[in-house]
Design an enzyme around this catalytic site. Sequence first.
Site, PDB file in Angstrom:
ATOM      1  N   SER A 118       2.924  31.118 -65.466  1.00 39.09           N
ATOM      2  CA  SER A 118       1.633  31.650 -65.886  1.00 39.09           C
ATOM      3  C   SER A 118       1.692  32.262 -67.282  1.00 39.09           C
ATOM      4  O   SER A 118       1.990  31.575 -68.257  1.00 39.09           O
ATOM      5  CB  SER A 118       1.124  32.656 -64.852  1.00 39.09           C
ATOM      6  N   ASP A 122      -5.134  31.722 -70.170  1.00 40.06           N
ATOM      7  CA  ASP A 122      -3.692  31.909 -70.322  1.00 40.06           C
ATOM      8  C   ASP A 122      -2.987  30.548 -70.217  1.00 40.06           C
ATOM      9  O   ASP A 122      -3.637  29.525 -69.990  1.00 40.06           O
ATOM     10  CB  ASP A 122      -3.170  32.938 -69.316  1.00 40.06           C
ATOM     11  N   ASP A 149      -1.354  28.737 -68.129  1.00 36.17           N
ATOM     12  CA  ASP A 149      -1.584  27.817 -67.002  1.00 36.17           C
ATOM     13  C   ASP A 149      -3.046  27.818 -66.561  1.00 36.17           C
ATOM     14  O   ASP A 149      -3.392  27.247 -65.528  1.00 36.17           O
ATOM     15  CB  ASP A 149      -0.659  28.143 -65.819  1.00 36.17           C
ATOM     16  N   ASP A 199      -5.162  29.929 -65.305  1.00 36.64           N
ATOM     17  CA  ASP A 199      -5.703  30.543 -64.099  1.00 36.64           C
ATOM     18  C   ASP A 199      -6.299  31.922 -64.377  1.00 36.64           C
ATOM     19  O   ASP A 199      -6.871  32.534 -63.476  1.00 36.64           O
ATOM     20  CB  ASP A 199      -4.654  30.603 -62.978  1.00 36.64           C
TER      21      ASP A 199
END
Length: 607
Positions: free
Chosen positions: A175, A332, A334, A336
Amino acid sequence: MAENTEGDLNSNLLHAPYHTGDPQLDTAIGQWLRWDKNPKTKEQIENLLRNGMNKELRDRLCCRMTFGTAGLRSAMGAGFCYINDLTVIQSTQGMYKYLERCFSDFKQRGFVVGYDTRGQVTSSCSSQRLAKLTAAVLLAKDVPVYLFSRYVPTPFVPYAVQKLKAVAGVMITASHNRKEDNGYKVYWETGAQITSPHDKEILKCIEECVEPWNGSWNDNLVDTSPLKRDPLQDICRRYMEDLKKICFYRELNSKTTLKFVHTSFHGVGHDYVQLAFKVFGFKPPIPVPEQKDPDPDFSTVKCPNPEEGESVLELSLRLAEKENARIVLATDPDADRLAAAELQENGSWKVFTGNELAALFGWWMFDCWKKNKSRNADVKNVYMLATTVSSKILKAIALKEGFHFEETLPGFKWIGSRIIDLLENGKEVLFAFEESIGFLCGTSVLDKDGVSAAVVVAEMASYLETMNITLKQQLVKVYEKYGYHISKTSYFLCYEPSTIKSIFERLRNFDSPKEYPKFCGTFAILHVRDITTGYDSSQPNKKSVLPVSKNSQMITFTFQNGCVATLRTSGTEPKIKYYAEMCASPDQRYIPRSELLDHMVTLCLTF
């Protein structure tokens, strides 16, 4: 006598008995050198062994990763406590063993694998390679694998698990963590992240399957096995179609004069946010060119976390000023999570906190529900959720509007799990969030989703623009109607688990054994809740209503003046986080003083 070659040295290391004085370490060294087929990580251990660096060898080889709030997460590199080829193979072997036990139709339904764009040259480790090895372990056991052919946002994996009726899925991602990290995020058949007891049982199975099986290293299976399928086009199409469920003003969107800048923070988000804007009828957002394409070094930001605010949004804000765009959206790496900023009349930027954005989302999703509900829809069946360390603004909205609000333990895995329960009982969940800029609008995905959140903010802003209202002005209206909620959240780094433990144990044994603090400076503490031990002084039986979470530290203090402050450890990073909030009721026509909150936070941190 002939001189030893490098090859002879490697051979001697591989087969020699190890005499470090620690039998556990000797065994671990032997296992690593026999099992690891990645030349880079194997060489890292060999070099440590040659140089007699036993402490570092012990740190790397004598402990294992455990499941936190977002699965397994650690630095990339050699060792059983790090993310690398071997530990991902071991984790997947454990997953296979557990899933085979849980699902008789495992080999019919299959498994989903996705990945982001992280990588580390020194360990020859990348998210894509780890995803291929995850797939290879399962393909070698005749399990159908839905392996995305390119990087995807994290929410695509839980979405695919649901839509393809797979038994589970894994996303290879860390992430918004620092560039050195990677992770292994597990989703159950429901599309929600795994919770207990699945996490503990999977860890047991991993420990029983540490030696790589025949075929586990055979990543060629990804190219040759008829059981490998690519779900990319199908899942992307279906996801974008489902986005229409939370689009309420498409015609208005197509006519808006507002401009939007989007940054994907060197991650996966660009293409998918562009598609989402098209679905909602918008012109494409303006991308930040230096951050549009994947870069595992995150070379233009000191930290790949948009939650850090204006300091990491510099390129986005300057581009927005140049392009005359009023709204900046940042997903961000990734995709999410979502950060958002708005240009103010005085030329400054308002970067919204996660709690402030949640206030806007909560107002928006309920307003849209009211305007579009069916005739027999009942507000008593409507729910919104938040983690317990997040703002209570949704609770205030729910009390006034008549719907239900619930809170969960920190981490979206708890939110996803609770949403499933509510949906199964015929309830409707409009919105859920965690203060660390994680948002979920609707329930097409059961995890936080920065792609859908980005385009919903854009629609909200374009709708408000027709009434000459800015996002910040609307936030004030929300607070004026439901009560001001002023919060302060931050963290400090702590790399020593023993130090962290001593901090929290001191709070539990403050003036005397098993006694929590009664005052913080001059401020009296009314109640204490300790999620780690299950204690809650506000309950008649002194037991916490929220589930006990023994593997993490979390203590909440409720003060007589209404402030609520929480200290907890992060489930993904070496951080102690703190959260504080002052809440005013709707009839109180004042704004709680932020200086008081700052003072109380400072006092809490000096316990």
